[in-house]
Write an enzyme that holds these catalytic residues in place. Structure first.
Site, short mmCIF file in Angstrom:
data_model
loop_
_atom_site.label_atom_id
_atom_site.label_comp_id
_atom_site.label_asym_id
_atom_site.label_seq_id
_atom_site.Cartn_x
_atom_site.Cartn_y
_atom_site.Cartn_z
N HIS A 268 34.50 -17.99 1.48
CA HIS A 268 33.63 -17.00 0.85
C HIS A 268 32.33 -16.81 1.60
O HIS A 268 31.42 -16.15 1.11
CB HIS A 268 33.38 -17.41 -0.61
CG HIS A 268 34.66 -17.51 -1.40
ND1 HIS A 268 35.21 -16.44 -2.07
CD2 HIS A 268 35.54 -18.53 -1.55
CE1 HIS A 268 36.36 -16.81 -2.64
NE2 HIS A 268 36.58 -18.08 -2.33
N SER B 271 20.58 -51.78 4.43
CA SER B 271 19.38 -52.55 4.79
C SER B 271 18.63 -53.06 3.57
O SER B 271 17.90 -54.05 3.65
CB SER B 271 18.43 -51.66 5.60
OG SER B 271 18.00 -50.57 4.79
N SER C 231 25.34 -45.40 3.68
CA SER C 231 25.48 -46.20 2.46
C SER C 231 25.94 -45.36 1.27
O SER C 231 26.38 -45.90 0.27
CB SER C 231 24.15 -46.89 2.12
OG SER C 231 23.91 -47.91 3.05
N LYS D 151 12.00 -43.06 10.11
CA LYS D 151 11.67 -43.97 9.00
C LYS D 151 10.33 -44.65 9.27
O LYS D 151 9.51 -44.81 8.35
CB LYS D 151 12.78 -45.02 8.82
CG LYS D 151 14.05 -44.45 8.24
CD LYS D 151 15.16 -45.50 8.15
CE LYS D 151 16.49 -44.88 7.76
NZ LYS D 151 17.61 -45.81 7.70
N SER E 151 22.50 -49.71 -0.47
CA SER E 151 21.70 -49.57 0.76
C SER E 151 22.01 -50.75 1.66
O SER E 151 21.75 -51.90 1.28
CB SER E 151 20.20 -49.54 0.44
OG SER E 151 19.46 -49.66 1.64
N GLU F 234 26.07 -39.37 14.54
CA GLU F 234 25.41 -40.65 14.80
C GLU F 234 26.04 -41.44 15.94
O GLU F 234 25.33 -42.14 16.67
CB GLU F 234 25.39 -41.51 13.53
CG GLU F 234 24.49 -40.93 12.45
CD GLU F 234 24.35 -41.86 11.26
OE1 GLU F 234 23.76 -42.93 11.39
OE2 GLU F 234 24.88 -41.51 10.18
N THR G 217 15.79 -48.68 2.14
CA THR G 217 15.74 -47.21 2.18
C THR G 217 14.93 -46.67 1.01
O THR G 217 15.26 -46.95 -0.16
CB THR G 217 17.19 -46.65 2.19
OG1 THR G 217 17.82 -47.18 3.35
CG2 THR G 217 17.23 -45.15 2.21
#
Ligand code: PA5
Length: 358
Positions: free
Chosen positions: A259, A109, A66, A352, A107, A243, A112
């Site tokens: 670097h 859902s 999201s 979660k 979001s 994912e 979150t």
């Protein structure tokens, strides 16, 4: 594209082969990106939103699939952003947020916890707020507070709603005066993407760029490098490979990686099978291209495979979306080669759920 010692993978990457591992139709969601962009434009325009001029700019608050829409939108705006546009992936919004800042809480859902915390802290600071979500507590709170909601269609994995998230962010950019409205460019970009869907999709020949690339990355840990406009795209590739293909993948950016990370490649062979992917922008400055050329040459000998890819298209939004599409397809093809379902991300849901119990 240079392929140093790509792993040969005999598997076909046809629509049927992908379908074997993809019962929830993640491939179909990627192939529908052009239509989703058009639908997203319609949804954003139909949402009841106010023209809120916020001189302090825009903060996009979200996590994972999201948040990426805000980062890609910012890249697509480039020099046309006239006010600060900042993406935060955390429990809070920047301390410099004021009532003159627009905060877009994104979001999929609407559940979150980090994004819910940002919504609340933006309210406490008196910032202007807009929400983009399918529902959940975020939509409930926004409706109760009279905060505008850009509604998203249900049924996607959050990361598959990327077109909706990019367009919502761009719409809010225009509404709060942080940049120009890109409606017609997005519409043209959708048509451009249709051609690329044909060129790189599952019905394309087995030696298409996307399928070749997936075979070359198979069995390796890809390290994706971006520069300028392609920095958030490199991160999108990393997260989509994580994912969808369920495997490690990392990303970094030029010039910074010259670097530090460049030195790390010296020991790559001793610790694993790493491949390098350089995401070049066709409109990058000559100096950035020279730097990418040299970096690629110096890394190539230590990588199992090395690839150089370039954005396609005229406008910045076309170029951004071209490599987002390619990365999304590559991640689904990699899932197919690995024999894993690109859809569910059970471990993220488990985490979660475990956090919710604490
Ligand atoms: O891709 C994913 O599923 C995740 O990265 C989610 O986007 C992330 O966990 C945040 O969830 P949501 O998008 O519902 O706010």
């Amino acid at each position: 594209m240079s392929d140093v010692t790509a792993t040969p993978a005999a598997h076909e990457l046809s629509r049927e082969q992908v379908a074997r591992v993809d019962p929830s139709g993640q491939l179909g969601d990627v192939l529908a990106l052009p239509d989703q962009l058009r639908d997203a434009l319609w949804r954003a325009e139909s949402a009841i939103m106010q023209d809120w001029d916020t001189s302090a700019g825009l903060v996009v608050a979200g996590m994972g699939g999201s948040a990426i829409g805000g980062a890609l939108a910012r890249a697509a705006l480039g020099d046309h952003a006239s006010r600060p546009i900042f993406v935060t992936r955390a429990y809070g919004i920047p301390a410099w947020t004021t009532p003159d800042t627009m905060v877009l809480c994104a979001s999929y859902s609407g559940e979150t916890e980090e994004t819910l915390a940002c919504y609340e802290s933006a309210g406490a600071l008196g910032a202007k707020r807009t929400v983009v979500t399918t529902g959940g507590r975020l939509a409930e709170m926004a409706r109760a507070d009279g905060v505008p909601v850009i509604p998203l269609p249900a049924g996607f994995q959050p990361r598959a709603a990327v077109a909706y998230m990019i367009v919502a962010a761009l719409e809010v950019v225009a509404l709060c005066g942080a940049g120009p409205r890109l409606t017609s460019e997005i519409d043209v970009a959708a048509s451009h993407l249709e051609q690329l869907v044909t060129e790189w999709g599952p019905d394309a020949p087995e030696d298409s760029l996307a399928k070749d690339l997936a075979r070359g990355l198979f069995g390796t840990t890809p390290v994706i490098a971006g520069a300028g406009l392609t920095v958030p795209i490199a991160y999108r590739w990393k997260t989509q490979i994580n994912e969808n293909a369920k495997q490690p993948c990392f990303s970094h950016e030029l010039p910074e990686l010259d670097h530090n990370e460049l030195a790390g490649w010296e020991g790559a062979h001793e610790v694993g099978r790493f491949s390098a992917v350089f995401l070049d922008d066709s409109d990058a400055t000559p100096r950035v291209k020279q730097r990418m050329d040299l970096t690629e040459q110096m890394i190539a000998g230590n990588a199992v495979a090395s690839f150089r890819l370039e954005t396609r298209g005229q406008t910045a939004i076309e170029r951004v979306l071209s490599l987002v599409l390619l990365g999304d397809l590559v991640s689904i093809y990699l899932a197919t080669l690995r024999g894993v379902d690109p859809g569910p991300v059970k471990v993220l849901d488990d985490l979660k759920a475990a956090l919710a119990k604490l």
